[in-house]
Design an enzyme around this catalytic site. Sequence first.
Site, short mmCIF file in Angstrom:
data_model
loop_
_atom_site.label_atom_id
_atom_site.label_comp_id
_atom_site.label_asym_id
_atom_site.label_seq_id
_atom_site.Cartn_x
_atom_site.Cartn_y
_atom_site.Cartn_z
N THR A 13 50.65 51.90 38.04
CA THR A 13 52.28 51.65 37.84
C THR A 13 52.41 50.70 36.62
OG1 THR A 13 52.16 51.38 40.26
CG2 THR A 13 53.94 50.29 39.26
N GLU A 129 50.37 36.54 30.78
CA GLU A 129 51.48 36.20 31.19
C GLU A 129 51.85 37.13 32.23
OE1 GLU A 129 54.05 33.91 29.57
OE2 GLU A 129 54.45 34.47 31.46
N VAL A 132 51.24 36.30 36.32
CA VAL A 132 52.06 35.48 37.15
C VAL A 132 53.74 35.46 37.14
CG1 VAL A 132 52.87 33.13 38.04
CG2 VAL A 132 50.45 33.77 37.13
N GLY A 187 56.80 50.03 43.92
CA GLY A 187 55.69 49.59 42.95
C GLY A 187 55.51 48.12 42.99
N GLU A 190 50.74 45.14 46.37
CA GLU A 190 49.49 45.07 45.70
C GLU A 190 48.76 46.51 46.64
OE1 GLU A 190 47.90 42.59 43.61
OE2 GLU A 190 50.06 42.36 43.66
N ASP A 201 48.21 36.66 47.34
CA ASP A 201 48.73 36.66 46.14
C ASP A 201 49.77 35.33 45.46
OD1 ASP A 201 49.57 38.87 43.89
OD2 ASP A 201 51.40 37.85 44.59
N LYS A 205 48.36 32.90 42.26
CA LYS A 205 49.42 32.64 41.04
C LYS A 205 49.53 31.13 41.19
CE LYS A 205 51.69 37.27 41.40
NZ LYS A 205 52.55 38.02 42.36
N GLY A 302 56.69 45.26 39.50
CA GLY A 302 57.50 46.57 39.21
C GLY A 302 56.86 46.85 37.75
#
Length: 434
Positions: A13, A129, A132, A187, A190, A201, A205, A302
Amino acid sequence: MKMTNAALFGFGTIGTGVAKILLNNADRVANAAGQSVNLVKICDKDIAVKRDVVLPPDVLTDGIDAVINDPNIQIGIELIGGTTFAKDLVLRLLEKGKNVITANKALLAQHGRELFETARKYGKTIAFEAAVCGGIPILNALSTALQANTLQSVNAIVNGTSNYILSQMESGGTSYQDAVKQAQKLGYAEANPAMDVDGTDAVQKLTILAQLGFGAAVNWQDVSRIGIEAVESLDFHYANELGYRIKLLAVAERSDDGLELHVSPTLVKTDNLLAAVNGAFNAVRVIGDAVGPVFFHGLGAGSLPTASAVVGDVIDTVLGRTAITFNALNLWGENRRDVPLKKQSEFFGRSYLRFHAEDQPGVLHEISGIFGKHGISIATLIQHAPAQRAAEHLPAVLILTTHEAREGGLLEAIAELERSPHITGSVVRMRVQD
Ligand code: HSE
């Protein structure tokens, strides 16, 4: 004209989004980077499946070793995910003298120290970048513009999938399972969506935010975590009655005795900006001692939003901006200033609890006694008796919020409640943020 050659590893994705931007916006990228950036290879084990982007011939390959060893490639973009193969790949890319860009928060949360040490050893950089909050430039802000500040707190919605699920459930139309499926289709989720809903997740982060914002070197597995699996539609109803909305919040909060780190579903006061963040959007509220509160909002998952961050990193790497920040910050380095972490039992705050209790004389007295014994003061209490109490012996639903209390006492009280013969099942717990 000077040029840089980049290779992409992982054509899913986000990889598709990155390819689209690098190929379709090549002029824009070249202007920003001061030279052309050529996407010369895309490696994926599946080179047959159709993607939504047209590639020049010979770009797509499953021959990963040749690409890693190609001396004409200066940048490797890791979008494979996972922590085993991806770690090996990043180490090999660095050893081969390539700068690395990754969107892999799990990899950094788990192996940050080793990867950054290796990058320093080879004089290369790792930019991340996209790891997160996808398209929100929060890491950039923390590592550059906000550096003048001692941060007091970071409160953030960092998982788009769980925020999407909570939003869909709250608006009433969608079941938990359908919302998960929808998030996968769009999308956001995970590969294993359990990591979105169980808070993994978000914790990974938060671990990265804690390193950048507070210099905290934390093992993500040690961070206190509650997922959204136990949240039910009635919780939104009660939260609303009390003046709150429910969000999965990742929190880093500094006090005199250390840094509190946790992820949990949280009742957020409706007038807090975080309460208004809906769907797959992410948001981060940072409070710095000089700047005060700053709020970031945008799409955290996304294809194109995440690819926007990846390509921003490509441009910064080509320009040399990444190297300047990378060397100045000494991320996951030995001599980096470190803050002590608070133990979970010392966390301090308000909580929301929901559980089932027998609807019989004396039960409420027992419950309030348990809270009192552990030093917990009850702030609000709602009891909803079952409609056919006498006939069915159904338990009542009890919802209570506490005043501010030490979490150690609260956890002891919950354990005692769960042992009581008058309480059915387990206690659902969320935090409350006013
Ligand atoms: N699964 C993640 C989310 C994707 O839903 O936010 C971005 O890390």
